[in-house]
Design an enzyme around this catalytic site. Structure first.
Site, PDB file in Angstrom:
ATOM      1  N   HIS A 299      42.730  45.934  14.672  1.00  0.00           N
ATOM      2  CA  HIS A 299      43.082  45.098  13.382  1.00  0.00           C
ATOM      3  C   HIS A 299      42.279  43.780  13.976  1.00  0.00           C
ATOM      4  O   HIS A 299      42.118  43.411  15.019  1.00  0.00           O
ATOM      5  CB  HIS A 299      44.658  44.942  13.496  1.00  0.00           C
ATOM      6  CG  HIS A 299      44.826  43.627  12.478  1.00  0.00           C
ATOM      7  ND1 HIS A 299      44.394  43.401  11.266  1.00  0.00           N
ATOM      8  CD2 HIS A 299      45.669  42.390  12.697  1.00  0.00           C
ATOM      9  CE1 HIS A 299      45.001  42.178  10.883  1.00  0.00           C
ATOM     10  NE2 HIS A 299      45.722  41.579  11.884  1.00  0.00           N
TER      11      HIS A 299
ATOM     12  N   ASN B 214      41.006  37.589   8.511  1.00  0.00           N
ATOM     13  CA  ASN B 214      41.956  38.418   8.531  1.00  0.00           C
ATOM     14  C   ASN B 214      42.420  39.010   7.216  1.00  0.00           C
ATOM     15  O   ASN B 214      42.906  38.419   6.483  1.00  0.00           O
ATOM     16  CB  ASN B 214      43.016  37.821   9.638  1.00  0.00           C
ATOM     17  CG  ASN B 214      44.283  38.836   9.463  1.00  0.00           C
ATOM     18  OD1 ASN B 214      44.449  39.821   9.010  1.00  0.00           O
ATOM     19  ND2 ASN B 214      45.190  38.327  10.428  1.00  0.00           N
TER      20      ASN B 214
ATOM     21  N   CYS C 233      50.085  43.670   8.805  1.00  0.00           N
ATOM     22  CA  CYS C 233      48.624  43.996   9.471  1.00  0.00           C
ATOM     23  C   CYS C 233      48.570  45.610  10.235  1.00  0.00           C
ATOM     24  O   CYS C 233      47.685  46.225  10.553  1.00  0.00           O
ATOM     25  CB  CYS C 233      48.610  43.232  10.801  1.00  0.00           C
ATOM     26  SG  CYS C 233      48.628  41.576  10.426  1.00  0.00           S
TER      27      CYS C 233
HETATM   28  O1  UT7 Z   1      47.417  39.082  11.719  1.00  0.00           O
HETATM   29  C1  UT7 Z   1      48.445  38.326  11.986  1.00  0.00           C
HETATM   30  C2  UT7 Z   1      48.673  38.317  13.562  1.00  0.00           C
HETATM   31  N1  UT7 Z   1      48.117  36.854  13.708  1.00  0.00           N
HETATM   32  C3  UT7 Z   1      47.509  36.589  14.764  1.00  0.00           C
HETATM   33  O2  UT7 Z   1      47.480  37.411  15.406  1.00  0.00           O
HETATM   34  C4  UT7 Z   1      47.194  35.283  15.207  1.00  0.00           C
HETATM   35  C5  UT7 Z   1      47.562  34.855  16.671  1.00  0.00           C
HETATM   36  N2  UT7 Z   1      47.462  33.596  17.098  1.00  0.00           N
HETATM   37  C6  UT7 Z   1      46.187  32.895  16.925  1.00  0.00           C
HETATM   38  O3  UT7 Z   1      45.465  33.503  16.626  1.00  0.00           O
HETATM   39  C7  UT7 Z   1      46.238  31.151  17.442  1.00  0.00           C
HETATM   40  O4  UT7 Z   1      47.444  31.277  17.906  1.00  0.00           O
HETATM   41  C8  UT7 Z   1      45.596  30.448  16.529  1.00  0.00           C
HETATM   42  C9  UT7 Z   1      44.154  30.520  16.341  1.00  0.00           C
HETATM   43  C10 UT7 Z   1      46.297  30.696  15.196  1.00  0.00           C
HETATM   44  C11 UT7 Z   1      45.719  29.063  16.871  1.00  0.00           C
HETATM   45  O5  UT7 Z   1      45.567  28.824  18.049  1.00  0.00           O
HETATM   46  P1  UT7 Z   1      46.026  27.913  19.309  1.00  0.00           P
HETATM   47  O6  UT7 Z   1      45.078  27.788  20.408  1.00  0.00           O
HETATM   48  O7  UT7 Z   1      47.488  28.690  19.399  1.00  0.00           O
HETATM   49  O8  UT7 Z   1      46.259  26.610  18.611  1.00  0.00           O
HETATM   50  P2  UT7 Z   1      47.617  25.588  18.403  1.00  0.00           P
HETATM   51  O9  UT7 Z   1      48.371  26.337  17.235  1.00  0.00           O
HETATM   52  O10 UT7 Z   1      48.271  25.364  19.598  1.00  0.00           O
HETATM   53  O11 UT7 Z   1      46.883  24.394  17.845  1.00  0.00           O
HETATM   54  C12 UT7 Z   1      46.263  23.592  18.849  1.00  0.00           C
HETATM   55  C13 UT7 Z   1      45.729  22.386  18.086  1.00  0.00           C
HETATM   56  C14 UT7 Z   1      46.880  21.372  17.499  1.00  0.00           C
HETATM   57  O12 UT7 Z   1      46.518  20.229  17.431  1.00  0.00           O
HETATM   58  P3  UT7 Z   1      47.523  19.340  18.650  1.00  0.00           P
HETATM   59  O13 UT7 Z   1      48.948  19.390  18.578  1.00  0.00           O
HETATM   60  O14 UT7 Z   1      47.159  19.902  20.157  1.00  0.00           O
HETATM   61  O15 UT7 Z   1      46.918  17.733  18.535  1.00  0.00           O
HETATM   62  C15 UT7 Z   1      46.826  22.017  15.936  1.00  0.00           C
HETATM   63  O16 UT7 Z   1      47.419  21.042  15.175  1.00  0.00           O
HETATM   64  O17 UT7 Z   1      45.061  22.810  17.128  1.00  0.00           O
HETATM   65  C16 UT7 Z   1      45.361  22.085  15.833  1.00  0.00           C
HETATM   66  N3  UT7 Z   1      45.078  22.934  14.687  1.00  0.00           N
HETATM   67  C17 UT7 Z   1      43.817  22.855  13.969  1.00  0.00           C
HETATM   68  N4  UT7 Z   1      42.743  22.032  14.059  1.00  0.00           N
HETATM   69  C18 UT7 Z   1      41.859  22.233  13.223  1.00  0.00           C
HETATM   70  C19 UT7 Z   1      45.772  24.058  14.233  1.00  0.00           C
HETATM   71  N5  UT7 Z   1      44.808  24.638  13.264  1.00  0.00           N
HETATM   72  C20 UT7 Z   1      43.695  23.897  13.197  1.00  0.00           C
HETATM   73  C21 UT7 Z   1      42.730  24.148  12.171  1.00  0.00           C
HETATM   74  N6  UT7 Z   1      41.598  23.252  12.567  1.00  0.00           N
HETATM   75  N7  UT7 Z   1      42.566  25.159  11.430  1.00  0.00           N
END
Ligand code: UT7
Length: 330
Positions: free
Chosen positions: A257, A287, A113
């Site tokens: 970014h 992204n 990135c």
């Molecule tokens: O350029 C590269 C750099 N990358 C970044 O900057 C990414 C930074 N991180 C993020 O943007 C966020 O962490 C995400 C958007 C990737 C994820 O958001 P989050 O609030 O951290 O969610 P999480 O990973 O803690 O997941 C929460 C819940 C989980 O379910 P449970 O365990 O609470 O039942 C996941 O399994 O959401 C679930 N989940 C989804 N549900 C529907 C994860 N991905 C998805 C999805 N659709 N695509």
């Protein structure tokens, strides 16, 4: 002393639009989840066998036209990508062949990135040192061919899109110039965002078992990356501005970014930057990693959001971990 500036820019997005609802056909996800957490509504995917160098070529030809230069003028290609056409040789070499400029030096920059910022700083240094006069600085990614489109990979796969941006960098002839860069890397956090196979440290590099386990797909500890981004991006912005004697009030536009709209909103709030001074296009493209900053910068310039003489700040954080910022007098 010779200084450098951006002579022209280009960007290219594949025409195929993939909405959040379409992703829901392959994995358990919803438009509401994706939009609420990231701001993304849709992204672009290539169709058929299209590699990063092909997207890069389309962006580069546009940038050269905007700069009033021909491919024959180019004396260095810097190609930032984490999704090269081939494991080797680099996409920069392939781009040189596509542009019909054999013999022109080319290198790939593997900084994810932050790849465009690392490439821009290298171009700036080469021009300042008198070693180049027309540098193609390309950031291009084809993510769509490398995503786990099952529910197992949904946390990562919904984020990424394909696209390319390019800046032509050459000697400055007036007040418009690239002013400074602040770059960082910390490999202690390599494993919070990575693709671990195929890899030279494994024998063999790829097995059927690895494929079955999906170890050739990107893996991310999203919460950890998020935390690093909201902490480190404001720090790097303060450092680069302070070192150059500017304050946030002097900035006309922050082009961050595009990893997550929530990250960029939190960073803007932390910096007390008004919403109109921050560029977002993640809603439409997701992204695009090395492509994201040049695509957003060029779109902002085309939309008239930057005027000659404006101070523009570019900043990003991603896999590596790598992060940084560049300051440009437009
Ligand atoms: O350029 C590269 C750099 N990358 C970044 O900057 C990414 C930074 N991180 C993020 O943007 C966020 O962490 C995400 C958007 C990737 C994820 O958001 P989050 O609030 O951290 O969610 P999480 O990973 O803690 O997941 C929460 C819940 C989980 O379910 P449970 O365990 O609470 O039942 C996941 O399994 O959401 C679930 N989940 C989804 N549900 C529907 C994860 N991905 C998805 C999805 N659709 N695509």
């Amino acid at each position: 002393m010779v200084r450098s500036r951006i002579l022209g820019m280009g960007h290219h997005l594949p025409s195929r639009v993939v909405t959040n609802a379409e992703l829901g056909q392959w994995m358990e996800t919803t438009d509401e989840w994706i939009h609420q957490r990231t701001g993304i509504r849709e992204r672009r995917w290539v169709e058929g066998n299209v590699g990063a160098s092909e997207l890069g070529e389309l962006a580069a030809r546009q940038a050269l036209a905007e700069a009033g230069r021909a491919p024959e003028d180019v004396d260095l290609i810097l190609f930032a990508t984490l999704s090269p056409d081939l494991n080797f040789p680099g996409s920069g070499c392939l781009l040189g062949a596509r542009l019909g400029i054999p013999g022109v030096a080319a290198m790939d920059i593997r900084n994810q990135c932050t790849g465009f910022l690392y490439s821009l700083s290298t171009a700036d240094a080469m021009v300042r040192a008198g070693m180049a006069r027309c540098v193609l600085v390309v950031g291009a990614e084809v993510h769509s061919t490398g995503l786990d489109l099952t529910t197992r990979g949904r946390d990562v796969s919904v984020l990424f899109g394909d696209g390319a941006g390019c800046a032509v960098v050459g000697p400055a002839d007036g007040p418009s110039m690239i002013l400074d860069h602040q770059l960082h890397a910390d490999g202690r956090f390599a494993e919070i965002l990575m693709v671990e196979a195929p890899a030279s440290r494994q024998m063999p590099r790829l097995t059927h078992q690895m494929l079955d386990e999906g170890r050739h797909f990107p893996k991310m500890d999203g919460k950890a990356v998020f935390k690093h981004a909201v902490e480190k991006l404001p720090q790097v912005v303060h450092t680069i501005l302070g070192r150059n004697g500017y304050t946030l009030e002097d900035i006309a536009l922050l082009v961050p970014h595009q990893a997550n709209m929530r990250i960029n909103e939190l960073v803007a709030r932390n910096l007390s930057l008004p919403a109109e001074k921050v560029v977002h296009n993640i809603q439409r493209y997701g992204n695009t990693t090395a492509g994201s900053i040049p695509i957003a910068l060029h779109e902002a310039a085309q939309a008239g959001r930057i005027q000659r003489g404006d101070l523009v700040l570019l900043a990003g954080l991603g896999a590596g971990l790598t992060w940084g910022a560049s300051l440009v007098r437009w």
